[in-house]
Design an enzyme around this catalytic site. Structure first.
Site, PDB file in Angstrom:
ATOM      1  N   HIS A   1       9.167   4.647  -0.218  1.00  0.00           N
ATOM      2  CA  HIS A   1       8.580   4.000  -1.405  1.00  0.00           C
ATOM      3  C   HIS A   1       7.054   3.985  -1.292  1.00  0.00           C
ATOM      4  O   HIS A   1       6.339   4.245  -2.256  1.00  0.00           O
ATOM      5  CB  HIS A   1       9.062   2.550  -1.528  1.00  0.00           C
ATOM      6  CG  HIS A   1      10.446   2.385  -2.071  1.00  0.00           C
ATOM      7  ND1 HIS A   1      10.861   2.970  -3.246  1.00  0.00           N
ATOM      8  CD2 HIS A   1      11.509   1.671  -1.615  1.00  0.00           C
ATOM      9  CE1 HIS A   1      12.128   2.625  -3.473  1.00  0.00           C
ATOM     10  NE2 HIS A   1      12.536   1.846  -2.495  1.00  0.00           N
TER      11      HIS A   1
ATOM     12  N   GLU B   1      11.665   2.112   3.252  1.00  0.00           N
ATOM     13  CA  GLU B   1      10.537   1.438   2.600  1.00  0.00           C
ATOM     14  C   GLU B   1       9.277   2.297   2.650  1.00  0.00           C
ATOM     15  O   GLU B   1       8.461   2.284   1.740  1.00  0.00           O
ATOM     16  CB  GLU B   1      10.279   0.058   3.227  1.00  0.00           C
ATOM     17  CG  GLU B   1      11.402  -0.940   3.033  1.00  0.00           C
ATOM     18  CD  GLU B   1      11.872  -1.074   1.586  1.00  0.00           C
ATOM     19  OE1 GLU B   1      11.053  -0.915   0.656  1.00  0.00           O
ATOM     20  OE2 GLU B   1      13.074  -1.328   1.375  1.00  0.00           O
TER      21      GLU B   1
END
Length: 674
Positions: free
Chosen positions: A470, A467
């Protein structure tokens, strides 16, 4: 109303503490009105359409709306309640309608088309060409060239789809929240680590009950399936997990799945596409369903022999250990963990003490600093939607402000399962100023208890890195236009930065930066690092086949005409035929809780996880070749991928970084499959 509604004031960071639930609806309503006026200004002008007065004006319209709606829907995912869910059901159709009115606005399309038709004569940069193409396609792919009656049909479909996918998600969340496995006899929980028992006991106390409570939320469900010796209880929990929204009750999603698939197909046909997948893939690196199916089949062909061999070994192991005659789905994690321990003398409980959440966060920040020259400073003056959220300011090597980062790590009743990255404020250059982004990571990691800090499983560590990859795409974004900024890229390219980031979790040089025992501060021992590396490919064949099966299920729903499908489970079984290893569980169905494709943005796009793995294996091979902290490779990746967002075709960007097209064998080699 706008006087006292914080969402309608000017703000830089989201004013969470001032927002009351009753503010959302009027704010969204007013923001839609403002956006409509902005569109009206573009179409009302007598001036000849130009790139500036039409395309750029359109790009900047609706900013208030996207910020307000962004805040609302992020809260609906991370901190929801019945009232917020009810508002989501009310405002979703408004937003669909606004979007349709915009994309079916003839006067506006006429202006956009005028600029598009003149594009060869205009002196546009690569980014401007991409923006023009994106806005023109937004219209043409949403029915701008359709007749009036067909435009109306399209509106109806979009309205219904917006509501259905919301209901789909609400049903899955309700099913996840309502189930609990309540155990009063500790002897039935043999095998579970002390920390898991502690968590389950605390949860039971919270609910005013004796004993232990286990739920379908990942931090509770996954350890139970991995460690609980009691096969009957594992079966009970696994069946409950797989039966989410497949129980012929008020939360059942079967009808919704059929409706969504059929409406998507109808919509694609209306727009002149053979199927929903043909429509979606026109805007992906893969380009066509044929190419995707070919890719999945080729991967399956190479992975399946390994998967079958691994499955056979696991079945033999379970038989030898416990006399299990037939391996079932609820045995998978348990015996895999046991076999992994036998082969590598490695289990999560051994690793967890080295992965205290705070240390892992510090580690991922340090790695980002080494690679991309950015540093993070925790700040305490930023408004948050929950006490548990941490906030950081990010600066580059020159001390210039880059971004604001929100991090929200633990499960709560109002938070959906899983982990995701989201943006509260987009990066763009406007009025000569580079507006920096506000980026957020939301995860569901094991909570600290009264006795221990939050200690992560290795899987949770890779999730955090994923994550965060990202987030870096958002943090380092440096485009002129927000709709091309950061992760605003093709879906089969968006997973590259996140999956690439996971690679550092397996490298000695990286682990030594942050993997320290939470009690003794001892650095993770070399033999554990070796074991992590060796075990990285453990059951890679089965894992790969599992991912491929989800991609195939997605294509089965979206790459053919679904009109004649009336049995969700039967259709799913046919899609899984080529990839099945375990016996089917009649009470279970994947499609009814497959949020990625029926609620998230992955319809006809689930293959992109594997696709991006090819990109990431190929990209990391480059880092390995030059050194995992190679300044040369990191700079190339930052300049050609992370800062560029969707400003150019992804393959062009990738080749500029790597000097060649990605090689699929890089993934198979890394996975030990060839």
């Amino acid at each position: 109303m706008s006087q006292e509604n914080p969402l309608l004031q000017e703000f830089d960071t989201a004013p969470f503490s001032k927002i009351k639930t009753e503010h959302y609806k009027p704010a969204i309503e007013e923001a839609i009105k403002i956006a409509r006026e902005e569109i009206q200004q573009i179409t009302a002008t007598e001036e000849t359409p130009t790139f500036e007065n039409t395309i750029v004006a359109l790009e900047h319209s609706g900013e208030k709306l996207s910020r307000v709606a962004g805040i609302f829907f992020n809260i609906n995912s991370a901190e929801t309640n019945d009232e917020i869910q009810k508002i989501a059901q009310e405002v979703s159709p408004w937003l669909s309608e606004f979007n349709n009115d915009l994309l079916l606005n003839e006067a506006l399309f006429k202006r956009v088309k005028h600029v598009f038709d003149e594009r060869k004569k205009l002196d546009l940069t690569e980014e401007q060409k991409t923006l023009l193409d994106k806005h023109y396609k937004a219209f043409s792919r949403n029915g701008a060239n359709l007749s009036e009656d067909k435009k109306n049909e399209l509106r109806k479909i979009d309205l219904e789809l917006a509501k259905l996918s919301l209901t789909f998600g609400e049903n899955v969340l309700a099913e996840t929240n309502r189930y609990e496995l309540h155990v009063t006899d500790k002897n039935e929980l043999d095998g579970l680590p002390e920390s898991e028992l502690e968590n389950a006991e605390e949860l039971a106390k919270k609910k005013g009950k004796e004993g232990y409570i286990f739920t379908l939320h990942f931090p509770s469900y996954i350890p139970f399936m991995k460690y609980a010796k009691n096969r009957e209880l594992r079966k009970k929990l696994a069946i409950a997990f797989g039966a989410k929204a497949f129980q012929n009750d008020k939360y059942d999603n079967q009808e919704i799945v059929l409706k969504i698939a059929k409406l998507r197909h109808q919509r694609a046909n209306l727009l002149g596409f053979k199927t929903h997948a043909h429509f979606v893939l026109e805007e992906r690196m893969a380009k066509s369903p044929e190419k995707v199916n070919e890719f999945l089949e080729e991967m399956l062909e190479k992975a399946k022999p390994a998967a079958e061999k691994e499955f056979q070994e696991l079945e033999n192991f379970a038989k030898e250990l416990d006399g299990i005659d037939r391996l079932e789905k609820w045995d998978s994690a348990y015996y895999s963990e046991k076999l992994k321990q036998k082969l590598f003398q490695l289990d999560d409980e051994q690793l967890k003490p080295y992965f205290k959440l705070d240390n892992v966060i510090h580690g991922v920040f340090l790695i980002a600093k080494k690679l991309y020259g950015i540093h993070f400073k925790e700040v305490f003056n930023v408004d948050k939607y929950h006490d548990e959220v941490k906030t950081y300011e990010i600066y580059d090597e020159n001390g210039d402000y880059q971004a604001l980062f929100y991090a929200d790590f633990h499960p709560r009743e109002g938070k959906r399962n899983g982990a995701w990255m989201t943006i509260y404020k987009e990066q763009q250059v406007k009025d000569g100023k580079n507006e920096r982004p506000h980026v957020s990571n939301v995860c569901n990691f094991t909570r600290p208890t009264s006795k221990k800090p939050s200690l992560l499983t290795f899987n949770e560590v890779t999730t955090l890195f994923h994550e965060f990859g990202h987030a870096l795409h958002g943090i380092l974004a440096n485009s002129t236009y927000s709709s091309l900024s950061g992760p605003s890229v093709y879906w089969d390219f968006v997973e590259l930065p996140s999956q690439l980031m996971e690679n550092w979790c397996y490298e000695k040089e990286a682990l030594e930066l942050f993997a320290r025992h939470y009690e003794t501060d001892e650095v993770i021992p070399m033999e554990l690092i070796e074991k992590i590396k060796k075990s990285a490919n453990f059951h890679e064949g089965m894992q790969t086949v599992r991912q491929i099966s989800f991609g195939m299920l997605d294509m089965a729903w979206h790459a053919a005409d679904p009109t004649s499908i009336n049995d969700v489970k039967k259709h799913e079984l046919e899609a899984f035929e080529a990839t099945r290893l375990y016996p089917d569980v009649p009470e279970n169905c994947m499609s009814t809780s497959f949020g990625h494709i029926f609620q998230g943005g992955y319809s006809a796009g689930y293959y992109s996880y594997k696709w991006a793995e090819v990109l990431d294996a190929d990209a990391f091979a480059y880092f390995k070749e030059k050194g995992i902290f190679s300044e040369e490779v990191a700079t190339k990746f930052k300049e050609n991928v992370l800062t560029k967002g969707g400003t150019e075709d992804p393959m062009v960007l990738y080749k500029r970084f790597r000097g060649k097209e990605p090689d699929a064998d890089a993934l198979l080699k890394r996975a030990g499959l060839i």
